[in-house]
Design a protein around this motif. Structure first.
Motif, PDB file in Angstrom:
ATOM      1  N   TYR B 159       0.818  -1.203   0.505  1.00  0.00           N
ATOM      2  CA  TYR B 159       0.360   0.284  -0.004  1.00  0.00           C
ATOM      3  C   TYR B 159       1.307   0.976  -0.176  1.00  0.00           C
ATOM      4  O   TYR B 159       1.571   0.982   0.693  1.00  0.00           O
ATOM      5  N   GLU B 161       0.513   4.976   1.009  1.00  0.00           N
ATOM      6  CA  GLU B 161      -0.485   5.495   2.034  1.00  0.00           C
ATOM      7  C   GLU B 161      -0.260   7.442   1.462  1.00  0.00           C
ATOM      8  O   GLU B 161       1.047   7.720   1.289  1.00  0.00           O
ATOM      9  N   ARG B 275       3.733   7.442   2.866  1.00  0.00           N
ATOM     10  CA  ARG B 275       3.874   6.100   4.146  1.00  0.00           C
ATOM     11  C   ARG B 275       3.853   4.824   2.211  1.00  0.00           C
ATOM     12  O   ARG B 275       2.452   5.066   2.370  1.00  0.00           O
ATOM     13  N   PHE B 277       3.235   0.464   2.428  1.00  0.00           N
ATOM     14  CA  PHE B 277       3.135  -0.046   3.892  1.00  0.00           C
ATOM     15  C   PHE B 277       2.817  -1.392   2.970  1.00  0.00           C
ATOM     16  O   PHE B 277       3.524  -1.653   1.391  1.00  0.00           O
ATOM     17  N   LYS B 281       2.880  -6.926   6.986  1.00  0.00           N
ATOM     18  CA  LYS B 281       4.474  -6.444   7.973  1.00  0.00           C
ATOM     19  C   LYS B 281       3.239  -5.620   8.947  1.00  0.00           C
ATOM     20  O   LYS B 281       2.568  -4.261   8.413  1.00  0.00           O
ATOM     21  N   GLY B 282       3.633  -5.127   9.981  1.00  0.00           N
ATOM     22  CA  GLY B 282       3.260  -4.624  10.676  1.00  0.00           C
ATOM     23  C   GLY B 282       4.188  -2.851  10.976  1.00  0.00           C
ATOM     24  O   GLY B 282       3.572  -2.792  11.799  1.00  0.00           O
ATOM     25  N   MET B 283       4.733  -3.018   9.987  1.00  0.00           N
ATOM     26  CA  MET B 283       5.512  -1.730  10.506  1.00  0.00           C
ATOM     27  C   MET B 283       6.112  -1.044   8.463  1.00  0.00           C
ATOM     28  O   MET B 283       5.821  -1.812   7.693  1.00  0.00           O
ATOM     29  N   GLU B 284       6.369   0.320   9.033  1.00  0.00           N
ATOM     30  CA  GLU B 284       6.482   1.084   7.463  1.00  0.00           C
ATOM     31  C   GLU B 284       7.428   0.464   6.800  1.00  0.00           C
ATOM     32  O   GLU B 284       8.628   0.339   7.601  1.00  0.00           O
TER      33      GLU B 284
END
Lengths: 206, 393
Positions: B159, B161, B275, B277, B281-284
């Motif tokens: 993604y 953003e 950003r 993603f 994955k829980g982090m950028e």
């Protein structure tokens, strides 16, 4: 499917009660036996963990959301979203001392015993007051009685434990309650599911 | 006995073999895209004076920095970021150049992290800086470049953003004394705090709640236009909408999501922010934006925009997915110690066939065979009197 981390122990009963009230069948959560991961309705995957681990799992995105106390969140100060305050686990962070002693008197450096060294450090840093902090794992009330510390910083629900041990609250630091938290990326990529879960919890079908 | 002579400090690590390949591979594919877009590489020094980060728009928090002193006792910091050093570089050596300047970099940055959290203190950062350009065209170019990089690395599993600082800035204008609290609450999307701040502000506070939920798919564009009245905020949204249209025309809009309540960790962003993603994955892995005031730290009125990939986190995703096939190894052994087999013409032919050749420096054939097995070689080629003999293992 959303992955949900729940806090074991103090908050567990009230969490399950709230989930039940929101229309989720919690039979398996109650009779979980030794199971650590429980799937319900192909929609929710629950895990139970210690409070601090709930924050860790959510921070790393292993769990999308979690239910955990504000006390743990304040102590860990990690980048997770707080989605909602939940109506249980209510208590206060308090500085307590032996009754009749003015904690702030004199120029000597005070010693504080606490399970929450970061919260304590922040609190006294904001007051520009140097203190010694001792990390304690449990029964914090003992510390001033045995002269290990001048005061304690801890969560206080009813104040009964303090009173029984001859301690009084000198100052309240913050209000605490259970929080619904989420991973910042999950919040973006699973917004509808997370908000739907949040709505269920905050507007229970009585 | 020394205690720390066999381990590396927390937050750092050595890279071996396949890990290096993935890391270099990632670096090379990004480098190629940056060069294809006409960006030129700069390398800045790993050690900077602390003054570069001590205050101003590019200020970094003291407890994140690795600091030391130089020979004269002056405070030095390990580079925690590349954007500010490049601004410094520009202010000292590139000021006379015709703008805009397109630069890229690939270098480690150093930051202290919370311990026991699997965060990297040494991070390879790769990114671009488009200096001396404001406006639509530069925003669009940077977004297209960022999307191209994300596509190259993650296929369609990502993604991007996008948001605009203009929305928050104008909304927070009415929050005079609660501005910082509101900003903080939005940055980490703390909805209970947002709610209580909004209530404290009474009628003016409602907009804070509205804006905090303005994130999601392209429907958010419509919603934002409907819900917000502030002129400046609407202008910002219009800019994003136009960018989205242009990206759609370019065929790279399918992975775009929006967040108009975004407040980045980095304080210096002024306009477009974005950003990257990766699914699951829980982090950028990437972040960027426009910083039109950063150069004012050097009394320069120069707009700039850029982004950076956290290559360590990027590799963490790729490690699980891309398993590159390695070239089969062949061990070559010469029975005559006066002949190093790698100098032979015939070896070149094998290399062209796609084998990786390793010459044996063992003294005997038996030792060579043992070693060849250990390194999982496919075959041994034995050179004797200028003749080659192939042997399966």
């Amino acid at each position: 499917m959303i992955n949900i981390a729940l806090t074991k122990g103090r908050l567990e009963k009230s969490t399950i009660k709230l989930l039940e009230a929101s229309g989720i069948d919690c039979t398996e959560l109650i009779d979980k036996g030794r199971k650590l991961i429980i799937e319900i309705d192909n929609k929710y995957r629950f895990v139970f963990a210690k409070a601090a681990d709930v924050v860790t799992y959510v921070e790393r995105g292993i769990s999308d959301v979690g239910i955990v106390g504000k006390d743990t969140l304040m102590e860990m100060n990690r980048p997770v979203n707080e989605i909602a305050a939940l109506p249980f686990g209510e208590c206060k962070f308090a500085l307590a001392t032996i009754a009749g002693v003015n904690f702030y008197s004199g120029y000597g450096i005070k010693t504080i015993a606490t399970k929450y060294p970061e919260v304590t450090k922040q609190f006294f840093e904001n007051k520009n007051m140097p203190v010694d902090i001792i990390k304690i794992e449990g029964s914090v009330e003992l510390a001033p009685l045995l002269d290990l510390a001048d005061g304690i910083v801890d969560i206080v629900e009813t104040g009964m434990t303090l009173k029984e041990n001859g301690l009084v609250v000198a100052e309240y630091l913050a209000d605490i309650s259970a929080r619904l938290i989420s991973n910042p990326v999950s919040l973006k990529t699973k917004k509808a599911e997370i908000f739907d879960f949040c709505a269920k919890l905050t507007d229970p079908v009585v | 006995m020394k205690k720390y002579d066999k381990v590396t400090p927390e937050g750092t690590r050595d890279y071996l073999f396949r890990e290096c390949k993935i890391r270099r591979g990632t670096e090379n594919s990004l480098r190629k895209i940056f060069e294809d877009f006409g960006y030129d590489e700069v390398m800045t020094t790993s050690l900077e004076f602390y003054d570069v980060f001590s205050d101003g728009i590019g200020k970094m928090s003291q407890n994140e920095l690795y600091t030391l002193t130089d020979g004269s006792g002056r405070l030095i910091t390990m580079r925690p970021d590349s954007t500010k050093p490049i601004a410094r570089l520009f202010a000292s050596r590139l000021k006379e150049f015709v703008l805009p300047i397109k630069l890229f970099y690939s270098q480690p940055v150093f930051k202290r992290n919370v311990r026991f959290n699997k965060k990297f203190d040494e991070i390879l950062q790769m990114g671009v800086e488009l200096i001396g350009a404001s406006g639509f065209r530069s925003d669009l170019e940077i977004l297209i470049l960022a999307i191209k990089c994300m596509k190259e690395l993650f296929g369609s599993d990502f993604y991007l953003e996008i948001g605009h600082m203009g929305v928050i800035t104008s909304v927070l204008n009415s929050f005079s004394n609660l501005k910082n609290e509101a900003k903080q609450a939005l940055a980490i999307k703390n909805f209970p705090d947002i709610e209580s701040l909004a209530n404290q502000m009474g009628k003016d506070g409602a907009v804070l709640k509205t804006v905090s939920k303005l994130f999601g798919g392209k429907e958010i564009l419509l919603e934002a236009k409907k819900e917000l009245q502030d002129k400046e905020a609407l202008l910002a949204i219009k800019e994003i909408e136009e960018l989205y249209l242009a990206l759609d025309n370019a065929g790279c809009a399918e992975n775009i999501i929006f967040d108009f309540s975004v407040v980045q960790d980095v304080q210096y962003y002024t306009g477009l922010v974005f950003r990257g993603f990766v699914k699951g994955k829980g982090m950028e892995v990437m972040s960027g934006g426009r910083y039109d005031t950063l150069y004012s730290d050097y009394s320069l009125d120069i707009p700039a925009i850029g982004f950076a990939f956290n290559i360590n986190e990027t590799i963490d995703v790729l490690k699980k997915e891309k398993i590159e096939t390695e070239k089969p190894k062949i061990v070559i052994y010469s029975s005559d110690k006066m002949v190093n087999p790698m100098s032979l013409e015939v070896v070149k032919q094998y290399i062209e066939k796609g084998y990786s050749f390793v010459s044996s420096i063992c003294d005997t054939l038996e030792e060579t065979i043992t070693w060849a097995k250990a390194i999982k070689a496919k075959k041994i080629v034995i050179v004797e009197n200028n003749k080659l003999e192939e042997r399966e293992i």
